[in-house]
Design an enzyme around this catalytic site. Structure first.
Site, short mmCIF file in Angstrom:
data_model
loop_
_atom_site.label_atom_id
_atom_site.label_comp_id
_atom_site.label_asym_id
_atom_site.label_seq_id
_atom_site.Cartn_x
_atom_site.Cartn_y
_atom_site.Cartn_z
NE ARG A 59 -4.07 -2.06 2.01
CZ ARG A 59 -4.88 -2.52 2.93
NH1 ARG A 59 -4.69 -2.20 4.21
NH2 ARG A 59 -5.89 -3.32 2.60
CD GLN B 151 -6.20 1.26 1.16
OE1 GLN B 151 -5.74 1.50 2.27
NE2 GLN B 151 -5.99 0.11 0.54
CE1 TYR C 248 -1.40 -0.56 -7.98
CE2 TYR C 248 -1.02 -2.38 -9.48
CZ TYR C 248 -0.68 -1.14 -9.01
OH TYR C 248 0.38 -0.48 -9.57
CD GLU C 249 -1.25 -4.27 -3.58
OE1 GLU C 249 -1.60 -4.96 -2.60
OE2 GLU C 249 -0.75 -4.78 -4.59
N GLY C 250 -6.25 -2.66 -2.47
CA GLY C 250 -7.40 -2.09 -1.79
C GLY C 250 -7.83 -0.80 -2.45
#
Length: 599
Positions: free
Chosen positions: A296, A447, A440-442
């Site tokens: 992140r 978030q 991506y990565e949330g």
């Protein structure tokens, strides 16, 4: 069109002058090695590599993409050779612990290098970038044997790593994953399942690829409480550390994507592949957060990278491109028209890019300092405080900087007019490559829920207070600073309002839990604008002090003050509409029944 130029003066300003990196490094065990002379030499060499090796193959990666053939992937021309140079120069090992073959320099220095790598060629940078998350996960949760067999090779760079979470039916909701892990008599596990969207999942750049995979044990409870974490190598590793036979896993296909064509985004099929448990059974998601948090913060760098590239290219274009005359009188009377940089609307776009890119750099480098403290400090209280501050700032950095980075990339393209839409200038690639960062990565929404729901409301605002106290002390120390009063007073007001908004949303959520989801993205964006306001005010005060003391770089520091003023007058007012939106409540979102959305 010029290629990427590493903004070394800006980088060194934020590190040494604004955030006091020299004192920061001296406070860390082993930090004596990271002197300003050593670090500046590292940065200069990194800049050369990024400018001369990575930037020239950025467009090549976009145009050629990756080639799949029966489970094997060939990367674009020059990618493999660039990685060999990267490994030979020792870059992969720079910020890892000496006992595992690393050079022992602080992780924040790796963040700075990653900014330059990502700006020069984001697709290429993802190959070694994913490895750092794998290294951190194995270092934090692996056994001594796993560290010896896998970590040392990853640190060396001869192997790379991935994270394998997503499946076709579950993205964010990992509790739904179906990949299975069946125990073997020798203590290993057979991993069976299919993972999608696996960046750098297969390629020709390294000897081996170490996959970090989430899967379920046979007796695992349902949901996220039943997920375990495994090391699954492309090639099995013999007892002496040498490579054995090919494991039972294969890249089934490559995704056809909007951007980042130079990186292999794979569908990975695990067909009884041999894997090894990392950490306790059914605690895989907890262990995976080591990887996810690294990723992140790395993704926040992508927002900065594309903002910086867009700004560099559009600034040079705006200085050269002649179109129309300035309304206030010709600025280039000898030419047929004036350069477009004289026009107010072009200035608006350039200054927005500049303010967002430089502000993002300040926030990310501050966050990187907290990573150093958590990783290296011997003061337990300091580590705890930095970890809590890091937890609060990570979703802001990831989501806000990628959202505003995409905005800046689009503005960069807009400065070019129709030429920005044409591939040869590189601006449309910059926009396409940037778009994935918000996903991506949330996603931004995920978030935002993490920030408002878990980090702020579930701590009764304590995590927020860790940052707002820093801002409050700064405002108190500068309340008599007449030169920057136009920044300090608004910053103090928004810092106070930040806490009041949190309380307001919390009270609304006690009546209706949907209020959290309804306010979350607006709250996150508000938080991002508020955080950057602090850093721009900090920069303005610092720059004014340098000017008052006398400096040979007058224009540099005057630009900091002018950009800070632009940020406060032109960008920070966006928080006003966010406040109104948050306070409007969930009712206007939930009023329509699902069937009423039909057309």
């Amino acid at each position: 069109m010029s290629d990427y130029k590493a903004p070394l003066r800006e980088i060194q300003y934020v590190m040494w002058e604004l955030l006091g990196y020299e004192q920061h490094y001296q406070s860390l065990p082993g930090g004596d090695e990271a002197s300003s002379d050593v670090v500046n030499a590292v940065l200069e060499e990194g800049a050369k590599f990024c400018e001369n090796v990575l930037a020239p193959i950025n467009a090549v990666g976009d145009q050629e993409g990756c080639k799949w053939n029966d489970g094997e992937v060939k990367t674009a021309t020059g990618f493999k050779e660039a990685y060999q140079q990267y490994v030979e120069a020792g870059w992969p090992s720079m910020c890892h612990h000496v006992e595992h073959g690393g050079q022992g320099l602080p992780q924040s220095l790796g963040t700075v290098l990653s900014e330059m790598v990502g700006s020069a060629n984001w697709s290429w940078g993802m190959y070694p970038g994913l490895s750092h998350g794998a290294m951190n996960t194995i270092e934090a949760h692996g056994t001594d044997e796993q560290k010896e067999h896998y970590l040392t090779k990853l640190v060396e760079g001869s192997w790379t790593g991935t994270m394998c979470l997503t499946e076709a039916h579950c993205g964010t909701d990992l509790g739904m994953l179906r990949t299975k892990a069946e125990p073997n008599a020798d203590g290993s596990y057979n991993i069976t399942g299919t993972k999608i969207f696996i960046s750098a999942g297969e390629h020709d750049m390294a000897e081996n690829i170490v996959h970090i995979v989430l899967a379920r044990l046979p007796d695992a409870p349902a949901g996220t409480k039943g997920i375990s974490l495994f090391i699954v190598p492309k090639f099995n590793v013999n007892a002496d550390g040498s490579l054995g036979e090919r494991n039972n896993l294969k890249c089934g296909s490559l995704e056809h994507k909007m951007g980042i064509h130079g990186n292999a985004t794979c569908v990975m099929n695990f067909d009884g592949a041999k894997g090894f448990l990392i950490g306790p059974p059914n605690k895989g998601l907890n262990c995976m957060f080591t990887f996810m948090n690294t990723a992140r913060l790395g993704t926040a760098l992508q927002g900065l990278a594309h903002a910086e590239v867009g700004f560099q290219k559009s600034l040079e274009y705006a200085r050269d491109r002649l179109q129309m005359r300035s309304l206030s009188g010709a600025k280039n009377p000898e030419g047929p028209a004036d350069p477009i940089i004289v026009h107010p609307d072009v200035r608006r776009m350039l200054l927005t890019q500049k303010a967002l890119a430089e502000g993002a750099r300040m926030l990310i480098y501050f966050t990187a300092q907290q990573v150093d403290v958590v990783d290296r400090s011997e003061d337990e209280e300091a580590r705890k405080a930095a970890d809590e501050l890091l937890g609060f700032l990570t979703p802001i950095a990831k989501a806000f900087i990628t959202e505003t980075g995409y905005e800046a990339a689009n503005l960069g393209l807009q400065c070019f007019g129709g030429h920005g839409y044409i591939a040869e200038w590189g601006m449309e690639q910059n926009v396409r490559d940037c778009r994935i960062a918000m996903l991506y990565e949330g996603t931004t929404g995920i978030q935002a829920l993490d920030l408002l729901g878990r980090k702020v409301l579930m701590t009764n605002g304590e995590s927020l207070k860790r940052f707002t106290k820093i801002v409050h002390k700064f405002c108190q120390a500068n309340e008599a600073n007449e030169a920057q009063a136009e920044l300090i007073a608004p910053l103090a007001n928004i810092n106070k309002e930040w806490g009041e908004l949190t309380m307001h949303i919390g009270l609304m959520a006690m009546e209706n839990p949907d209020e959290v989801g309804a306010a979350s993205v607006d709250f996150l964006m508000y938080s991002g604008y508020a955080a950057l306001a602090y850093f721009w005010a900090l920069a303005a005060v610092d720059a004014q002090a340098k000017l008052d003391a006398g400096t040979s770089e007058k224009a540099f520091y005057e630009a900091k003050i002018a950009t800070a003023r632009f940020y406060f007058q032109r960008i920070l007012p966006r928080t006003r509409s966010l406040v109104e939106s948050m306070k409007s409540g969930a009712g206007n979102l939930m009023a329509l029944d699902a069937e009423h959305f039909a057309f």
